[in-house]
Design an enzyme around this catalytic site. Structure first.
Site, PDB file in Angstrom:
ATOM      1  N   TYR A  50     -52.130  68.868 -21.910  1.00 32.93           N
ATOM      2  CA  TYR A  50     -53.243  67.932 -22.100  1.00 32.93           C
ATOM      3  C   TYR A  50     -52.659  66.554 -22.368  1.00 32.93           C
ATOM      4  CZ  TYR A  50     -57.751  66.254 -24.012  1.00 32.93           C
ATOM      5  OH  TYR A  50     -58.916  65.569 -24.257  1.00 32.93           O
TER       6      TYR A  50
ATOM      7  N   LYS B  16     -54.178  68.966 -17.773  1.00 35.51           N
ATOM      8  CA  LYS B  16     -55.427  68.216 -17.857  1.00 35.51           C
ATOM      9  C   LYS B  16     -55.037  66.750 -18.039  1.00 35.51           C
ATOM     10  CE  LYS B  16     -59.545  67.292 -20.562  1.00 35.51           C
ATOM     11  NZ  LYS B  16     -60.184  67.378 -21.898  1.00 35.51           N
TER      12      LYS B  16
END
Length: 302
Positions: A134, A162
């Site tokens: 992330y 992500k």
């Protein structure tokens, strides 16, 4: 693990006294599975993990797994300032039956790429589960740079990222130079561009209350390759995305949006405050318009 489709970072519904609203949590899970989302993330930013105690986070993992079962994958966020705490969350997530982990940069510390990689590798060793990285420099202040990605790319567990930087050049770099780490859209207003560059998944907070729109864009772009239809859907979604991002009231908007679907998501935990009347009205208007426009688009032949 192949990350494919729409992954919803679950809100944590609260009562007025900020205790967990168990009924609303169960209703949210059922609503999302019924809508067809492909997976759920527990302890993401949208779930307000940063405002929860360790005991609360550990309880939510097991509680959500019991609600979700094996119907869709459950990904658990391990975000924490201390690597030791992230390791505890990773171990608990595996014990709870998580299918994968979400591993972010530790906030506030400003770690280097090497230090981020060592943090992520420690979490990986603790759980040995598939990992979605992330990258969110807007909250963490640093990027997962090439040094970090080169180190992590050697392990097959680090199978997706992500990407929430908003930097289109990073999107190009990831797609071109790191094909072994699958792209997942983490910047809602760039979803069309992510799909054009080969992303197969989208982690989207707005899917808590508008799963149909997010699924429609995924189907058009990632499954059907129909970017003409995709642009029409994206155009209909952009006003909602602007409202969600303006003024920093992101989580409040997500929770109010869910309440409009009949699920009492409750207030955000402090220091955040609920939306004021004008902001609620603005959000309600763009959701009504989106629902109407999307119904018209989806009713047209491909």
């Amino acid at each position: 693990m192949q990350f494919e489709g729409i992954y919803t970072p679950l809100v944590t519904p609260y009562h007025a006294d900020f205790s967990l609203n168990e009924e609303a949590l169960a209703d949210t899970v059922e609503y999302l599975i019924g809508a067809g989302v492909h997976g759920m993330i527990v302890a993401g930013t949208t779930g307000e993990y940063y405002a929860q105690s360790m005991d609360e986070r550990l309880d939510l993992m097991t509680r959500c797994k019991a609600l979700i079962g094996s119907r869709v994958p459950m990904i658990v966020g391990t975000g924490a300032i201390r690597t030791e705490d992230s390791v505890i969350y990773a171990e608990a997530a595996k014990a709870a039956g998580a299918d994968a982990l979400l591993v972010a940069t530790p906030p506030y510390a400003y770690p280097t790429g090497r230090e981020i990689a060592l943090h992520a590798l420690a979490v990986d060793r603790a759980a040995n589960l598939p990992v979605m990285l992330y990258n969110y420099p807007g909250r963490m202040s640093v990027n997962m740079d090439e040094d970090c990605l080169d180190r992590l790319g050697r392990s097959p567990n680090f199978c997706a990222i992500k990407e929430s930087s908003g930097d289109i050049n990073r999107l190009h770099m990831l797609a071109r130079d790191y094909p072994n780490i699958a792209l997942s859209c983490g910047m809602d207003d760039q979803a069309l561009e992510f799909f054009a560059w080969g992303a197969r998944s989208w982690v989207c907070a707005g899917s808590n209350f508008a799963p149909g729109a997010h699924l429609a864009l995924y189907r058009a772009c990632a499954l059907e390759g129909d970017f003409t239809r995709g642009r029409a859907i994206m155009s209909a979604m952009l006003p909602l995305m602007r409202v969600l991002e303006q003024g920093g009231a992101f989580i409040q908007c997500i929770k109010h949006g869910l309440s409009l679907r009949g699920i009492a998501a409750g207030p955000p935990r402090k220091p955040l405050q609920p939306l004021n009347k004008d902001d609620r009205r603005a959000l309600e208007q763009v959701i009504r318009t989106l629902d109407t426009t999307l119904a018209a688009i989806e009713g047209q032949p491909s």
